[in-house]
Scaffold this motif. Structure first.
Motif, PDB file in Angstrom:
ATOM      1  N   VAL A 159       2.121   7.137   3.816  1.00 41.46           N
ATOM      2  CA  VAL A 159       1.081   6.777   2.581  1.00 41.46           C
ATOM      3  C   VAL A 159       1.190   8.338   1.590  1.00 41.46           C
ATOM      4  CG1 VAL A 159      -0.767   8.107   3.701  1.00 41.46           C
ATOM      5  CG2 VAL A 159      -1.205   6.558   1.945  1.00 41.46           C
ATOM      6  N   GLU A 160       1.787   9.454   1.760  1.00 38.00           N
ATOM      7  CA  GLU A 160       2.045  10.277   0.877  1.00 38.00           C
ATOM      8  C   GLU A 160       3.266   9.961   0.042  1.00 38.00           C
ATOM      9  OE1 GLU A 160      -0.108  11.872   4.767  1.00 38.00           O
ATOM     10  OE2 GLU A 160       1.962  11.056   4.504  1.00 38.00           O
ATOM     11  N   ALA A 161       4.328   9.404   0.679  1.00 41.16           N
ATOM     12  CA  ALA A 161       5.574   9.024  -0.091  1.00 41.16           C
ATOM     13  C   ALA A 161       5.140   7.963  -1.133  1.00 41.16           C
ATOM     14  CB  ALA A 161       6.600   8.680   0.857  1.00 41.16           C
ATOM     15  N   VAL A 162       4.324   6.938  -0.525  1.00 40.51           N
ATOM     16  CA  VAL A 162       4.069   5.997  -1.585  1.00 40.51           C
ATOM     17  C   VAL A 162       3.039   6.495  -2.804  1.00 40.51           C
ATOM     18  CG1 VAL A 162       2.817   3.615  -1.664  1.00 40.51           C
ATOM     19  CG2 VAL A 162       4.183   4.113   0.405  1.00 40.51           C
ATOM     20  N   ARG A 163       2.087   7.232  -2.209  1.00 39.81           N
ATOM     21  CA  ARG A 163       1.242   7.689  -3.399  1.00 39.81           C
ATOM     22  C   ARG A 163       2.180   8.617  -4.427  1.00 39.81           C
ATOM     23  NH1 ARG A 163      -3.287   9.951   0.915  1.00 39.81           N
ATOM     24  NH2 ARG A 163      -4.384   7.898   0.960  1.00 39.81           N
ATOM     25  N   ILE A 212      -2.760  -9.016  17.618  1.00 41.34           N
ATOM     26  CA  ILE A 212      -3.140  -7.481  18.084  1.00 41.34           C
ATOM     27  C   ILE A 212      -3.060  -6.770  16.572  1.00 41.34           C
ATOM     28  CG2 ILE A 212      -2.085  -7.633  20.199  1.00 41.34           C
ATOM     29  CD1 ILE A 212       0.429  -6.154  18.970  1.00 41.34           C
ATOM     30  N   GLU A 213      -3.472  -5.372  16.597  1.00 41.04           N
ATOM     31  CA  GLU A 213      -3.764  -4.381  15.688  1.00 41.04           C
ATOM     32  C   GLU A 213      -2.878  -3.292  15.875  1.00 41.04           C
ATOM     33  OE1 GLU A 213      -8.055  -4.288  13.723  1.00 41.04           O
ATOM     34  OE2 GLU A 213      -7.423  -2.722  15.005  1.00 41.04           O
ATOM     35  N   ASP A 214      -2.085  -2.848  15.019  1.00 42.49           N
ATOM     36  CA  ASP A 214      -1.313  -1.738  14.942  1.00 42.49           C
ATOM     37  C   ASP A 214      -2.258  -0.401  14.800  1.00 42.49           C
ATOM     38  OD1 ASP A 214      -1.217  -0.855  12.349  1.00 42.49           O
ATOM     39  OD2 ASP A 214       0.823  -1.239  12.131  1.00 42.49           O
ATOM     40  N   PRO A 215      -1.773   0.769  14.950  1.00 39.13           N
ATOM     41  CA  PRO A 215      -2.621   1.897  14.711  1.00 39.13           C
ATOM     42  C   PRO A 215      -3.181   2.144  13.372  1.00 39.13           C
ATOM     43  CG  PRO A 215      -0.338   2.564  15.899  1.00 39.13           C
ATOM     44  CD  PRO A 215      -0.407   1.189  15.445  1.00 39.13           C
ATOM     45  N   ASP A 216      -2.669   1.552  12.444  1.00 39.84           N
ATOM     46  CA  ASP A 216      -3.341   1.419  11.082  1.00 39.84           C
ATOM     47  C   ASP A 216      -4.136   0.129  10.857  1.00 39.84           C
ATOM     48  OD1 ASP A 216      -2.325   3.995   9.600  1.00 39.84           O
ATOM     49  OD2 ASP A 216      -0.542   3.480  10.170  1.00 39.84           O
ATOM     50  N   GLY A 217      -4.465  -0.495  11.728  1.00 40.31           N
ATOM     51  CA  GLY A 217      -5.193  -1.838  11.511  1.00 40.31           C
ATOM     52  C   GLY A 217      -4.347  -2.864  10.872  1.00 40.31           C
ATOM     53  N   TYR A 218      -3.042  -2.834  10.743  1.00 37.73           N
ATOM     54  CA  TYR A 218      -2.296  -4.238  10.425  1.00 37.73           C
ATOM     55  C   TYR A 218      -2.447  -5.026  11.654  1.00 37.73           C
ATOM     56  CZ  TYR A 218      -0.376  -1.667   6.481  1.00 37.73           C
ATOM     57  OH  TYR A 218      -0.263  -0.833   5.380  1.00 37.73           O
ATOM     58  N   VAL A 221       2.526   0.415   4.460  1.00 35.69           N
ATOM     59  CA  VAL A 221       2.158   1.762   4.256  1.00 35.69           C
ATOM     60  C   VAL A 221       1.197   2.296   5.483  1.00 35.69           C
ATOM     61  CG1 VAL A 221       0.861   3.259   2.617  1.00 35.69           C
ATOM     62  CG2 VAL A 221       1.982   1.395   1.775  1.00 35.69           C
ATOM     63  N   VAL A 222       1.748   3.448   5.971  1.00 40.25           N
ATOM     64  CA  VAL A 222       1.061   4.038   7.191  1.00 40.25           C
ATOM     65  C   VAL A 222       0.582   5.286   6.895  1.00 40.25           C
ATOM     66  CG1 VAL A 222       2.433   2.362   8.643  1.00 40.25           C
ATOM     67  CG2 VAL A 222       3.072   4.532   8.268  1.00 40.25           C
ATOM     68  N   SER A 223      -0.479   5.701   7.943  1.00 43.88           N
ATOM     69  CA  SER A 223      -0.881   7.066   7.701  1.00 43.88           C
ATOM     70  C   SER A 223       0.108   8.050   8.582  1.00 43.88           C
ATOM     71  CB  SER A 223      -2.312   7.254   8.372  1.00 43.88           C
ATOM     72  OG  SER A 223      -2.369   6.729   9.844  1.00 43.88           O
ATOM     73  N   SER A 224       0.930   7.641   9.440  1.00 42.57           N
ATOM     74  CA  SER A 224       1.724   8.484   9.922  1.00 42.57           C
ATOM     75  C   SER A 224       3.049   7.650  10.517  1.00 42.57           C
ATOM     76  CB  SER A 224       1.085   9.164  11.616  1.00 42.57           C
ATOM     77  OG  SER A 224       2.228   9.645  12.066  1.00 42.57           O
ATOM     78  N   VAL A 225       4.259   8.059  10.017  1.00 34.01           N
ATOM     79  CA  VAL A 225       5.449   7.077  10.323  1.00 34.01           C
ATOM     80  C   VAL A 225       5.703   7.392  11.768  1.00 34.01           C
ATOM     81  CG1 VAL A 225       7.682   7.166   9.915  1.00 34.01           C
ATOM     82  CG2 VAL A 225       6.284   6.950   7.956  1.00 34.01           C
ATOM     83  N   GLU A 226       5.548   8.617  12.288  1.00 34.51           N
ATOM     84  CA  GLU A 226       5.966   9.096  13.568  1.00 34.51           C
ATOM     85  C   GLU A 226       5.091   8.045  14.510  1.00 34.51           C
ATOM     86  OE1 GLU A 226       7.260  12.147  10.921  1.00 34.51           O
ATOM     87  OE2 GLU A 226       5.340  11.182  11.164  1.00 34.51           O
ATOM     88  N   ALA A 273      -3.119   4.024  -3.640  1.00 37.91           N
ATOM     89  CA  ALA A 273      -4.502   4.420  -3.520  1.00 37.91           C
ATOM     90  C   ALA A 273      -5.298   3.240  -3.028  1.00 37.91           C
ATOM     91  CB  ALA A 273      -5.065   4.398  -5.204  1.00 37.91           C
ATOM     92  N   ARG A 274      -4.655   2.104  -2.484  1.00 34.84           N
ATOM     93  CA  ARG A 274      -5.199   0.987  -1.768  1.00 34.84           C
ATOM     94  C   ARG A 274      -5.414   1.325  -0.513  1.00 34.84           C
ATOM     95  NH1 ARG A 274      -1.171  -3.899  -3.812  1.00 34.84           N
ATOM     96  NH2 ARG A 274      -1.685  -3.674  -6.181  1.00 34.84           N
ATOM     97  N   PRO A 275      -6.394   0.864   0.099  1.00 33.64           N
ATOM     98  CA  PRO A 275      -6.936   0.946   1.606  1.00 33.64           C
ATOM     99  C   PRO A 275      -5.734   0.481   2.548  1.00 33.64           C
ATOM    100  CG  PRO A 275      -8.619  -0.209   0.659  1.00 33.64           C
ATOM    101  CD  PRO A 275      -7.401  -0.231  -0.206  1.00 33.64           C
ATOM    102  N   ILE A 276      -5.382   1.412   3.496  1.00 32.99           N
ATOM    103  CA  ILE A 276      -4.329   1.272   4.714  1.00 32.99           C
ATOM    104  C   ILE A 276      -4.790   0.125   5.609  1.00 32.99           C
ATOM    105  CG2 ILE A 276      -2.886   2.032   6.601  1.00 32.99           C
ATOM    106  CD1 ILE A 276      -2.844   4.750   5.115  1.00 32.99           C
TER     107      ILE A 276
END
Length: 139
Positions: free
Chosen positions: A60-64, A123-129, A14-19, A72-75
């Motif tokens: 995250v919008e589609a998942v919500r 490493i970390e990706d842009p959402d912290g994964y 689940v990401v804040s911006s797919v792009e 509702a879980r933290p990304i």
């Protein structure tokens, strides 16, 4: 009777911006885009693939909209991805991959030879994964 077998496992992030995530997995990690939903941005979903490894990216919008509790879980959080690489040598494998990423991603764990015979980094990706890459050390 035929026996059921598991065939594959794919991280479904689940990401804040797919792009933004699509660009990171493509440009920094060398993944290719398999498909998106919808076909044009803004995307709700993207399927990325490199060699035999897939990663799904979900907005995250589609998942919500589909799964309120999950949305509702933290990304990011504690979810991690662990990818094994194979190459002719450590230098042309894990070391080259680490060098190619360089400063384009935050390394939270430098290249490390582990006691269990694996050379890996994180490493970390842009959402912290967190993504670990690892290669078996020669015996």
């Amino acid at each position: 009777m035929a026996r059921m077998t598991f065939a594959d496992v794919t991280p479904n992030l689940v990401v804040s911006s797919v792009e933004r995530s699509l660009a990171f997995y493509r440009d920094v990690l060398g993944f290719s885009l398999v498909t998106t939903v919808p076909e044009a941005a803004p995307f709700a979903f993207a399927w990325m693939r490199r060699d035999g490894v897939s990663v799904f990216l979900n907005s995250v919008e589609a998942v919500r909209a589909d799964h309120a509790e999950l949305g509702a879980r933290p990304i990011g959080g504690t979810a991690t991805i662990y990818i094994m690489v194979e190459a002719d040598s450590i230098a042309s494998g894990i070391d080259e991959l680490f060098a190619s990423i360089g400063s384009r991603a935050r390394a939270f764990m430098p290249l490390t030879n582990q006691f269990y015979g694996i050379r890996e980094f994180g490493i970390e990706d842009p959402d912290g994964y967190t993504i670990f890459f690892a290669q078996q050390l020669p015996k």
